[in-house]
Design an enzyme around this catalytic site. Structure first.
Site, short mmCIF file in Angstrom:
data_model
loop_
_atom_site.label_atom_id
_atom_site.label_comp_id
_atom_site.label_asym_id
_atom_site.label_seq_id
_atom_site.Cartn_x
_atom_site.Cartn_y
_atom_site.Cartn_z
CD GLU A 1 65.62 67.27 -3.39
OE1 GLU A 1 67.14 66.66 -3.36
OE2 GLU A 1 65.19 68.21 -2.70
C1 LIG Z 1 58.85 74.32 -7.26
C2 LIG Z 1 60.27 73.70 -7.31
C3 LIG Z 1 61.15 73.60 -5.82
C4 LIG Z 1 62.29 73.44 -6.03
N1 LIG Z 1 63.08 73.48 -5.01
C5 LIG Z 1 64.43 73.47 -4.90
C6 LIG Z 1 65.49 73.83 -3.63
O1 LIG Z 1 64.71 73.79 -2.77
N2 LIG Z 1 66.73 73.86 -3.81
C7 LIG Z 1 67.13 73.73 -5.04
O2 LIG Z 1 68.49 73.89 -5.02
N3 LIG Z 1 66.50 73.65 -6.14
C8 LIG Z 1 65.31 73.31 -6.32
N4 LIG Z 1 64.56 73.35 -7.30
C9 LIG Z 1 65.03 72.88 -8.39
C10 LIG Z 1 65.10 71.62 -9.22
O3 LIG Z 1 66.09 70.69 -8.16
C11 LIG Z 1 65.59 71.65 -10.58
O4 LIG Z 1 64.54 72.32 -11.39
C12 LIG Z 1 65.99 70.22 -10.99
O5 LIG Z 1 66.96 69.66 -10.41
C13 LIG Z 1 65.95 70.25 -12.85
O6 LIG Z 1 66.91 71.31 -13.04
P1 LIG Z 1 66.45 72.43 -14.21
O7 LIG Z 1 65.09 72.86 -13.75
O8 LIG Z 1 67.42 73.36 -14.59
O9 LIG Z 1 66.31 71.66 -15.47
P2 LIG Z 1 67.49 71.12 -16.53
O10 LIG Z 1 68.73 70.59 -15.67
O11 LIG Z 1 67.75 72.01 -17.47
O12 LIG Z 1 66.89 69.80 -17.27
C14 LIG Z 1 65.79 70.04 -18.29
C15 LIG Z 1 65.51 68.48 -18.91
O13 LIG Z 1 66.66 67.92 -19.08
C16 LIG Z 1 67.06 66.75 -18.73
N5 LIG Z 1 68.19 66.63 -18.61
C17 LIG Z 1 69.19 67.55 -18.02
N6 LIG Z 1 70.51 67.12 -18.06
C18 LIG Z 1 70.59 65.87 -18.36
C19 LIG Z 1 71.48 64.73 -18.70
N7 LIG Z 1 72.70 65.00 -18.32
N8 LIG Z 1 71.15 63.49 -18.96
C20 LIG Z 1 69.76 63.33 -19.29
N9 LIG Z 1 68.67 64.29 -19.36
C21 LIG Z 1 69.11 65.31 -18.84
C22 LIG Z 1 66.29 66.78 -17.48
O14 LIG Z 1 65.95 65.56 -16.92
C23 LIG Z 1 64.99 67.77 -17.88
O15 LIG Z 1 64.09 66.87 -18.50
C24 LIG Z 1 62.98 73.32 -7.31
C25 LIG Z 1 62.35 73.40 -8.48
C26 LIG Z 1 60.98 73.61 -8.45
C27 LIG Z 1 60.49 73.81 -9.91
#
Ligand SMILES: Cc1cc2nc3c(=O)[nH]c(=O)nc-3n(C[C@H](O)[C@H](O)[C@H](O)COP(=O)(O)OP(=O)(O)OC[C@H]3O[C@@H](n4cnc5c(N)ncnc54)[C@H](O)[C@@H]3O)c2cc1C
Length: 594
Positions: A443
């Site tokens: 989220e």
């Molecule tokens: C168990 C689980 C359930 C989930 N359920 C859903 C779901 O139902 N529907 C759905 O659509 N998604 C879902 N997700 C996805 C989840 O919302 C994403 O994992 C999350 O939004 C982060 O994206 P990412 O994992 O690609 O990390 P990334 O976006 O790659 O981020 C990696 C790191 O970089 C930081 N970062 C990235 N961009 C920036 C920025 N601009 N400024 C500062 N810091 C930054 C982040 O804070 C993080 O620490 C789920 C994930 C998990 C693990």
């Protein structure tokens, strides 16, 4: 074996005494007939369902997990999940806070919120199935066409069908502007969607007859970035002429993730191979529509963490009363036993009080935010609705990030109370820590919440929303200034409020010259703001308790003790956080990682 007791007395304290729910609801025509007695009855029944039906499935769901069958792309949920869901549906729980026009009971968000605290405390992984459905309901309710509402809402409201939110792709998590899933318009007005989503919670399961996926995708003429994203409803089974699940749609689960916690919830890779879907709202405005769901979901994630904090606290408290190790520093307390219970030791008490304070502060704060959502939705005065909406916008990132960070701290402290036994699966504590961790990530990660708070909600409107919320705090402080018994709470509250104003101005000035300064300060800034909000609610709870504790009721004495602990032991963290926030971007940006 862990246990869980719904904290009904604490909920009544917050709803009736702190927030004066009866008076609040009387101002909202949609809820004018609802009184505290009915609210108590609903919470009591909801608590029974959580404690008696869901809680026993929490550890078994964690261990048994869910099974994926590649041949049929189907997911079998852990033993007991399906039956519990059917019972949940039969009892009408999904419809609690939904619109009566679609079969809902029309009860306030604040009540649903308290109910969700108990569901999450009992079993977060299970609760995500109906929780996501409720988010899908809210999104379609706000942005769906009349035909879409007629088709989907009654079935989501009854719980006959469940919902998901499909945003994330392998190369695109935080930065949704990168998403690639395509939607091709068809002559009949529908769209064919092709792409791959990952990490989709509750994306496939055996609990309901159909799954309503809300999917973000790009139209062929879409501009690049976040301005070119549209939202589609893509059902697992295409509804037939009667609205019953018909032909299987080309959307399905390719695999499930093996993950750290919430094992009972199926986190799915979802493949769309020309799946049939329908546009929700305007083309290219999908992210705006999805934000309705995301805001609701952010409060929902806060409630997940509040539930975990409470249940971890309850179990740590019970253990600390029983476990005998060492003697009290001030002399033997249990003379007939070979050792005193560990609850005599100051640091064990610190750990317990940390979890307790984060539960009580979180409950007061989230109940208040939920009540503001009720005002935003239902107050007859336009200006009151707008003011409430602004407050909800300001406070939502704090709910999401502050509560989830605190739950990580609280569940870890609660585990520590058990010593090595906390690390052993049997006691259930390590599951709470594992389950709590995801809440800081999905989220919108907590970093993103802090950027949203500082960048969009505070600096972008020149601190106006923050100033207006600050006015409420100031009024409270002024009203208490003649009461010497309140000085111990009011003085640090006023001091922190002043410091936050100065900090905001300082960061705003630095960020105008160098935007990295905003990124460098945002995370500690959000925690300072979170503490200000908690200090305000703890001071208000202390005010009530000071008068009522005089009658000798231990409940209010305990409330006062928690408030005093909060001000003495948790709030001082803000001194360090303010220094961190002021320290600027240079120390972060200087390293050449190459
Ligand atoms: C168990 C689980 C359930 C989930 N359920 C859903 C779901 O139902 N529907 C759905 O659509 N998604 C879902 N997700 C996805 C989840 O919302 C994403 O994992 C999350 O939004 C982060 O994206 P990412 O994992 O690609 O990390 P990334 O976006 O790659 O981020 C990696 C790191 O970089 C930081 N970062 C990235 N961009 C920036 C920025 N601009 N400024 C500062 N810091 C930054 C982040 O804070 C993080 O620490 C789920 C994930 C998990 C693990």
């Amino acid at each position: 074996m862990p246990h869980y007791q719904p904290p009904l007395r604490d909920m009544h304290f917050v709803l009736d005494e702190l927030l004066d729910l009866n008076a609040e609801l009387a101002q909202l025509p949609a809820h004018a007939g609802l009184d505290a007695t009915t609210v108590h009855q609903v919470l009591e029944e909801g608590g029974k369902f959580a404690a008696e039906r869901l809680f026993p499935l929490n550890q078994t769901g964690d261990r048994g997990g869910r099974q994926y069958d590649a041949a049929t792309s189907s997911v079998t949920t852990p033993r007991g999940f399906r039956d519990a869901y059917q019972q949940y549906v039969a009892a009408g729980w999904p419809s609690l806070a939904c619109d009566p026009a679609y079969g809902g009971q029309g009860l306030p968000v604040v009540l649903n919120n308290a109910f969700y605290e108990m569901l999450n405390a009992a079993n977060q992984a299970w609760t995500m199935y109906p929780g996501l459905s409720h988010g899908a309901y809210e999104c379609l309710h706000a942005h769906g066409s009349e035909a879409q509402k007629q088709l989907y809402l009654p079935r989501l409201v009854s719980g006959e069908w469940t919902g998901t939110m499909c945003l994330t792709e392998a190369h695109c998590g935080t930065d949704l502007g990168l998403l690639r899933t395509r939607a091709e318009p068809q002559p009949d007005g529908s769209y064919r969607l092709t792409g791959n989503k990952i990490f989709i919670s509750a994306g496939e399961h055996d609990m309901a007859a159909n799954i309503v996926h809300l999917v973000l995708a790009r139209l062929p003429d879409a501009p690049s970035g976040t301005r070119g994203i549209s939202l589609f409803v893509v059902p697992k089974f295409l509804p037939d002429a009667q609205g019953e699940p018909g032909e299987r749609n080309a959307i399905g689960c390719g695999a499930i993730e093996h993950k750290m916690g919430i094992h009972g919830n199926a986190t799915c890779q979802i493949n769309l191979d020309g799946a049939k879907g329908w546009l929700i709202g305007e083309p290219h405005r999908g992210l705006n529509a999805m934000f309705v769901m995301m805001n609701a979901a952010r409060l929902g994630v806060g409630m997940q963490s509040l539930g975990l904090t409470e249940v971890a606290y309850q179990n740590a408290l019970a253990y600390a009363r029983e476990r005998a190790q060492g003697r009290s520093l001030s002399g033997t307390k249990a003379s007939s036993a070979p050792a005193d219970p560990i609850i005599v030791h100051p640091d064990v008490r610190r750990m317990l009080m940390t979890a307790r304070a984060y539960a009580e502060g979180g409950r007061a704060f989230t109940s208040y935010v939920a009540l503001m959502i009720d005002r935003e939705l239902n107050h007859p005065d336009d200006s009151v609705r707008r003011e409430a909406a602004d407050e909800v916008a300001l406070l939502t990132p704090i709910v999401k990030a502050f509560l989830t960070d605190n739950a990580w701290i609280a569940t870890s402290e609660a585990l520590q109370v058990f010593g090595g036994h906390g690390y052993i699966a049997e006691w259930g504590m390590e599951q709470y820590v594992r389950d709590a961790r995801i809440n800081m990530i999905y989220e919108g990660t907590n970093t993103i919440q802090s950027l949203d708070l500082l960048g969009r909600k505070v600096l972008m409107d020149q601190g106006e929303k923050l100033r207006r919320f600050g006015e409420k705090i100031r009024h409270f402080i002024v009203a208490q200034s003649a009461d010497p018994a309140m000085a111990e709470f009011i003085t640090p509250l006023a001091d922190l409020a002043e410091k936050l104003v100065k900090l905001t101005a300082e960061i705003g000035g630095k960020a105008a010259a160098d935007p990295e300064e905003m990124g460098a300060a945002a995370v500690p800034y959000l925690r300072v703001a979170g503490h200000l909000v908690y200090a305000y609610f703890f001071a208000r709870m202390a005010k009530l308790s000071l008068t009522r504790a005089a009658g000798g009721d231990p409940f209010y004495q305990a409330k006062l003790a928690t408030a005093r602990f909060y001000f003495a032991r948790l709030l001082p963290e803000t001194a360090m956080l303010i220094r961190q926030a002021r320290s600027g971007a240079a120390s972060l940006m200087a390293m050449d990682f190459s």
